[in-house]
Design a protein around this motif. Structure first.
Motif, PDB file in Angstrom:
ATOM      1  N   LEU A 178      50.936  43.044  11.743  1.00 41.29           N
ATOM      2  CA  LEU A 178      50.070  43.542  10.822  1.00 41.29           C
ATOM      3  C   LEU A 178      48.440  43.446  11.262  1.00 41.29           C
ATOM      4  O   LEU A 178      47.560  44.187  11.202  1.00 41.29           O
ATOM      5  N   VAL A 179      48.186  42.026  11.799  1.00 41.88           N
ATOM      6  CA  VAL A 179      47.012  41.782  12.084  1.00 41.88           C
ATOM      7  C   VAL A 179      46.632  42.608  13.131  1.00 41.88           C
ATOM      8  O   VAL A 179      45.597  43.177  13.329  1.00 41.88           O
ATOM      9  N   ASP A 180      47.307  42.743  14.178  1.00 50.37           N
ATOM     10  CA  ASP A 180      47.085  43.584  15.417  1.00 50.37           C
ATOM     11  C   ASP A 180      46.930  44.897  15.112  1.00 50.37           C
ATOM     12  O   ASP A 180      45.895  45.788  15.515  1.00 50.37           O
ATOM     13  N   LEU A 181      47.622  45.474  14.066  1.00 48.81           N
ATOM     14  CA  LEU A 181      47.645  46.932  13.749  1.00 48.81           C
ATOM     15  C   LEU A 181      46.320  47.166  12.687  1.00 48.81           C
ATOM     16  O   LEU A 181      45.588  48.080  13.107  1.00 48.81           O
ATOM     17  N   LEU A 182      45.658  46.209  12.092  1.00 53.48           N
ATOM     18  CA  LEU A 182      44.623  46.634  11.053  1.00 53.48           C
ATOM     19  C   LEU A 182      43.641  45.685  11.404  1.00 53.48           C
ATOM     20  O   LEU A 182      42.211  45.996  10.755  1.00 53.48           O
ATOM     21  N   PHE A 206      53.726  46.244  -1.779  1.00 54.94           N
ATOM     22  CA  PHE A 206      54.871  45.581  -1.358  1.00 54.94           C
ATOM     23  C   PHE A 206      55.248  45.654   0.179  1.00 54.94           C
ATOM     24  O   PHE A 206      55.484  46.758   0.424  1.00 54.94           O
ATOM     25  N   LEU A 207      55.630  44.718   0.644  1.00 58.75           N
ATOM     26  CA  LEU A 207      56.325  44.616   1.989  1.00 58.75           C
ATOM     27  C   LEU A 207      57.834  43.877   1.893  1.00 58.75           C
ATOM     28  O   LEU A 207      57.846  42.928   1.431  1.00 58.75           O
ATOM     29  N   THR A 208      58.967  44.800   1.998  1.00 56.77           N
ATOM     30  CA  THR A 208      60.281  44.143   1.536  1.00 56.77           C
ATOM     31  C   THR A 208      61.390  44.817   2.367  1.00 56.77           C
ATOM     32  O   THR A 208      61.401  46.107   2.678  1.00 56.77           O
ATOM     33  N   VAL A 209      62.340  44.122   2.527  1.00 55.07           N
ATOM     34  CA  VAL A 209      63.883  44.742   2.984  1.00 55.07           C
ATOM     35  C   VAL A 209      64.590  45.047   1.881  1.00 55.07           C
ATOM     36  O   VAL A 209      65.554  45.619   2.118  1.00 55.07           O
ATOM     37  N   LYS A 210      64.116  44.742   0.713  1.00 58.07           N
ATOM     38  CA  LYS A 210      65.004  45.276  -0.509  1.00 58.07           C
ATOM     39  C   LYS A 210      64.499  46.623  -0.769  1.00 58.07           C
ATOM     40  O   LYS A 210      63.128  46.942  -0.975  1.00 58.07           O
ATOM     41  N   SER A 211      65.312  47.715  -0.716  1.00 59.03           N
ATOM     42  CA  SER A 211      64.859  48.943  -0.792  1.00 59.03           C
ATOM     43  C   SER A 211      65.851  49.833  -1.863  1.00 59.03           C
ATOM     44  O   SER A 211      65.532  51.080  -2.175  1.00 59.03           O
ATOM     45  N   ALA A 265      51.349  49.065  -6.195  1.00 55.34           N
ATOM     46  CA  ALA A 265      50.561  50.258  -5.832  1.00 55.34           C
ATOM     47  C   ALA A 265      51.522  51.259  -5.089  1.00 55.34           C
ATOM     48  O   ALA A 265      51.715  52.563  -5.301  1.00 55.34           O
ATOM     49  N   ASP A 266      52.294  50.352  -4.148  1.00 56.56           N
ATOM     50  CA  ASP A 266      53.248  51.058  -3.328  1.00 56.56           C
ATOM     51  C   ASP A 266      54.312  50.248  -2.596  1.00 56.56           C
ATOM     52  O   ASP A 266      54.269  48.909  -2.824  1.00 56.56           O
ATOM     53  N   TYR A 267      55.404  50.643  -2.016  1.00 54.42           N
ATOM     54  CA  TYR A 267      56.513  49.765  -1.307  1.00 54.42           C
ATOM     55  C   TYR A 267      56.232  50.462   0.185  1.00 54.42           C
ATOM     56  O   TYR A 267      56.135  51.416   0.504  1.00 54.42           O
ATOM     57  N   ILE A 268      56.490  49.413   0.920  1.00 51.72           N
ATOM     58  CA  ILE A 268      56.850  49.571   2.530  1.00 51.72           C
ATOM     59  C   ILE A 268      57.998  48.929   2.933  1.00 51.72           C
ATOM     60  O   ILE A 268      58.058  47.777   2.866  1.00 51.72           O
ATOM     61  N   SER A 269      58.971  49.636   3.394  1.00 54.27           N
ATOM     62  CA  SER A 269      60.233  49.012   3.725  1.00 54.27           C
ATOM     63  C   SER A 269      60.019  48.288   5.125  1.00 54.27           C
ATOM     64  O   SER A 269      59.520  48.784   5.982  1.00 54.27           O
ATOM     65  N   LYS A 270      60.749  47.220   5.349  1.00 56.21           N
ATOM     66  CA  LYS A 270      60.826  46.532   6.537  1.00 56.21           C
ATOM     67  C   LYS A 270      62.041  46.813   7.331  1.00 56.21           C
ATOM     68  O   LYS A 270      63.035  46.709   6.542  1.00 56.21           O
ATOM     69  N   PRO A 271      62.138  47.068   8.483  1.00 50.91           N
ATOM     70  CA  PRO A 271      61.144  46.937   9.448  1.00 50.91           C
ATOM     71  C   PRO A 271      60.268  48.292   9.344  1.00 50.91           C
ATOM     72  O   PRO A 271      60.981  49.168   8.953  1.00 50.91           O
ATOM     73  N   PHE A 272      59.004  48.064   9.523  1.00 46.47           N
ATOM     74  CA  PHE A 272      57.951  49.291   9.095  1.00 46.47           C
ATOM     75  C   PHE A 272      57.579  50.030  10.359  1.00 46.47           C
ATOM     76  O   PHE A 272      57.530  49.568  11.269  1.00 46.47           O
ATOM     77  N   SER A 273      57.227  51.218   9.941  1.00 44.58           N
ATOM     78  CA  SER A 273      56.493  52.355  11.006  1.00 44.58           C
ATOM     79  C   SER A 273      54.974  52.141  10.804  1.00 44.58           C
ATOM     80  O   SER A 273      54.496  52.032   9.793  1.00 44.58           O
ATOM     81  N   MET A 274      54.711  51.449  12.275  1.00 43.37           N
ATOM     82  CA  MET A 274      52.950  51.363  11.909  1.00 43.37           C
ATOM     83  C   MET A 274      51.968  52.730  11.616  1.00 43.37           C
ATOM     84  O   MET A 274      51.282  52.318  10.738  1.00 43.37           O
TER      85      MET A 274
END
Length: 361
Positions: A21-25, A84-89, A103-112
């Protein structure tokens, strides 16, 4: 000067995801990292105010849901979007997250690309919300300033019109100011009474106070020979004098034709036309009785009568407060609304103070 970067707070206990995430953002945003919930909350307490939080759900000691709830309780981050970043979907977990303010959910592993798009979207929504809130506050200021300007214009108009009456009448500008304060004191006293609480709102009392100086505006149409006569009026002259209530009403009705009706003009018309009505129906111009007399006029009736009693006129010497008080109390249930007389008795010292503050020149 370059625009300040928006601030992100990444909260995750896994170094692998933090590095991604740091590299991406980090190129586009100012990124801060916390490896657990307590560390994130400590940063907030120490003054760090992120524009968006990326928050892992499954963390030791304090999970993401608990952290999110605490962020939403903190004044500086209650409106900050949380993703939220989560493996729980599962649906139940997502519903729970949205209910506590995510505000939102992003599932792990996530798409850049998805992470970048979601971050940009929610930051844009936050910027829009802040801009709308700022514009709303500016609009509220302008509305408040405009309302104050209208109120000042109204006050000036009332003062000018009452001054015209004063210039032609034996009464003085001090009479106008005294009656204005008497009627407000009575209304303020009665506003908590169940009989009057619904009517005597702060706005109503303010309009009552501002329209009171117009109560005798119709006297400008009464001939000088009658209006300024030093002695007692003949029955015919008295009938003409009583028409000042009708003349005043007609003047305000003509104003309505040109400028439209308003709550202020409604109260002004009631006071102008009906402040010489009596509780027992023996007043003028309509012979109204009891509650058929508008409340504004009933209040003005006592305020005007009391002040006329304690004031010097070409045809009489001023009465003492004690004598005026006796006459007002005698008029309870005949001349005046009994409740308003009761309020007057409770406000005796206030009436005396008002009379002493606005003394005739």
């Amino acid at each position: 000067m370059s625009e300040e970067k928006e601030k992100l707070l990444i909260v995750d206990d896994e170094v692998f995801y933090i590095d991604i995430l740091v590299d991406l953002l980090a190129k586009k945003y100012t990124v801060s990292v916390a490896k657990n919930g307590q560390q994130a909350l400590d940063r907030i307490e120490n003054g760090y105010c992120p524009d968006l939080v990326l928050l892992d759900v499954l963390m030791p000691d304090m999970n993401g849901y608990e952290v999110c709830q605490l962020l939403k309780m903190h004044e500086s981050t209650q409106d900050t979007p949380v993703i939220f970043l989560t493996v729980k979907s599962d649906v139940e977990s997502e519903i729970n997250g949205f209910e506590i303010g995510a505000a939102d959910y992003i599932s792990k592993p996530f798409s850049m690309p998805i992470v970048k798009a979601r971050v940009e979207t929610h930051l844009a929504l936050a910027r829009t919300r802040k801009r709308l809130e700022y514009e709303k506050s500016l609009l509220e200021v302008k509305i408040r300033e405009r309302t104050q300007e209208i109120s000042r214009t109204q006050d000036i108009a009332m003062y000018c019109m009452s001054t015209v009456v004063e210039a032609r009448d034996n009464e003085t500008g001090a009479h106008i100011r005294r009656t204005q304060h008497y009627i407000k004191a009575l209304a303020d006293r009665l506003r908590k009474h169940p009989e009057f609480a619904e009517t005597l709102t702060p706005d109503y009392i303010d309009m009552l106070y501002k329209s009171a100086p117009l109560h005798d505006i119709g006297k400008v149409a009464v001939p000088d020979a009658i209006l300024l006569k030093p002695g007692k009026l003949t029955p015919k002259e008295w009938e003409e004098m009583k028409k000042h209530t009708t003349y005043g009403l007609q003047a305000l009705e003509r104003t309505e034709v040109v400028y439209g009706s308003s709550s202020f003009l409604k109260i002004a018309k009631e006071i102008v036309y009906s402040h010489h009505e009596r509780w027992d129906g023996t007043g003028y111009p309509e012979g109204l009785f009891g509650k058929k007399i508008p409340l504004s006029a009933r209040l003005m009736a006592l305020a005007d009568c009391y002040d006329a009693l304690i004031s010097r006129r070409a045809y009489k010497e001023p009465f003492s407060h004690e004598e005026a008080r006796r006459i007002v109390i005698e008029g309870r249930g005949t001349h005046f609304d009994p409740y308003i007389v009761d309020a007057f008795i409770q406000l005796e010292s206030a009436f005396v103070s008002i009379a002493n503050q606005f003394v005739d020149e």
